[in-house]
Enzyme design. Structure first.
Site, short mmCIF file in Angstrom:
data_model
loop_
_atom_site.label_atom_id
_atom_site.label_comp_id
_atom_site.label_asym_id
_atom_site.label_seq_id
_atom_site.Cartn_x
_atom_site.Cartn_y
_atom_site.Cartn_z
N CYS A 1 -2.16 -0.11 7.21
CA CYS A 1 -1.35 1.11 7.09
C CYS A 1 -1.35 1.91 8.38
CB CYS A 1 -1.83 1.94 5.91
SG CYS A 1 -1.55 1.10 4.33
N CYS B 1 -5.85 2.40 5.81
CA CYS B 1 -6.53 1.15 6.13
C CYS B 1 -5.96 0.62 7.46
CB CYS B 1 -6.35 0.14 5.01
SG CYS B 1 -4.69 -0.60 4.96
N HIS C 1 0.85 -1.18 0.00
CA HIS C 1 0.00 0.00 0.00
C HIS C 1 0.89 1.24 0.00
CE1 HIS C 1 -3.89 -1.97 1.77
NE2 HIS C 1 -3.29 -2.76 0.87
N GLU D 1 1.08 3.89 1.91
CA GLU D 1 1.66 4.26 3.19
C GLU D 1 2.78 3.33 3.60
OE1 GLU D 1 -2.79 5.35 3.30
OE2 GLU D 1 -1.55 3.73 2.51
#
Length: 157
Positions: free
Chosen positions: A87, A84, A54, A56
């Site tokens: 993250c 999320c 992801h 991040e």
């Protein structure tokens, strides 16, 4: 424009640029400290076949490598969307000092990125989760933890 707006705009631009380049979903992140960008990241899930890639997380990995440390105290994570659960946990582990985000988790859900199931699963007891989990206590596992607890030169994190 202040630093928050500049770095958030860059995270949003990354989300769009990399999404349009078919590198992953529409998510971008920038990590900055004291007005200096430490790293940029974008979603690479589909281009790297890595479900943990992801925006991040990729930014956190790069920032930690750039500063040569696993903590990012004093840094801000700018992200195009509310993190999320993975993250968010990564930001806590990296000890970023704050998070600034644009889109919300509800807005992400509306375009097919719905993390509500995971948010609901996390607080459940392991045996109540949809993903079967089995506890197999072992002496060698507890011995490894005891060795860590007694290790005089450990680097705590």
């Amino acid at each position: 424009m202040n630093d928050d707006e500049i770095f958030l705009a860059r995270a949003i631009a990354l989300s769009r640029e990399r999404m349009e380049a078919n590198q992953g979903g529409p998510f971008g992140a920038v990590i900055a400290r004291d007005g200096v960008v430490l790293a940029e990241g974008w979603n690479k899930v589909t281009s790297s076949n890595d479900p943990t890639a992801h925006a991040e997380v990729t930014a956190i990995r790069q920032a930690c490598e750039a500063v040569g440390h696993f903590e990012l105290k004093g840094a801000t994570l700018y992200t195009s969307c509310e993190p999320c659960p993975m993250c968010l946990a990564s930001a806590y582990w990296a000890r970023v000092s704050r998070i600034v985000y644009a889109n919300t988790r509800d807005e992400a859900a509306a375009i097919g990125f719905d993390d509500a199931f995971i948010y609901d699963e996390v607080p459940k007891a392991p045996q109540e989760r949809a993903l079967p989990m089995e506890h197999h206590p072992r002496r060698d596992a507890t011995d490894a933890f005891a060795a860590w607890a007694a290790k005089p030169d450990k680097i705590t994190y």
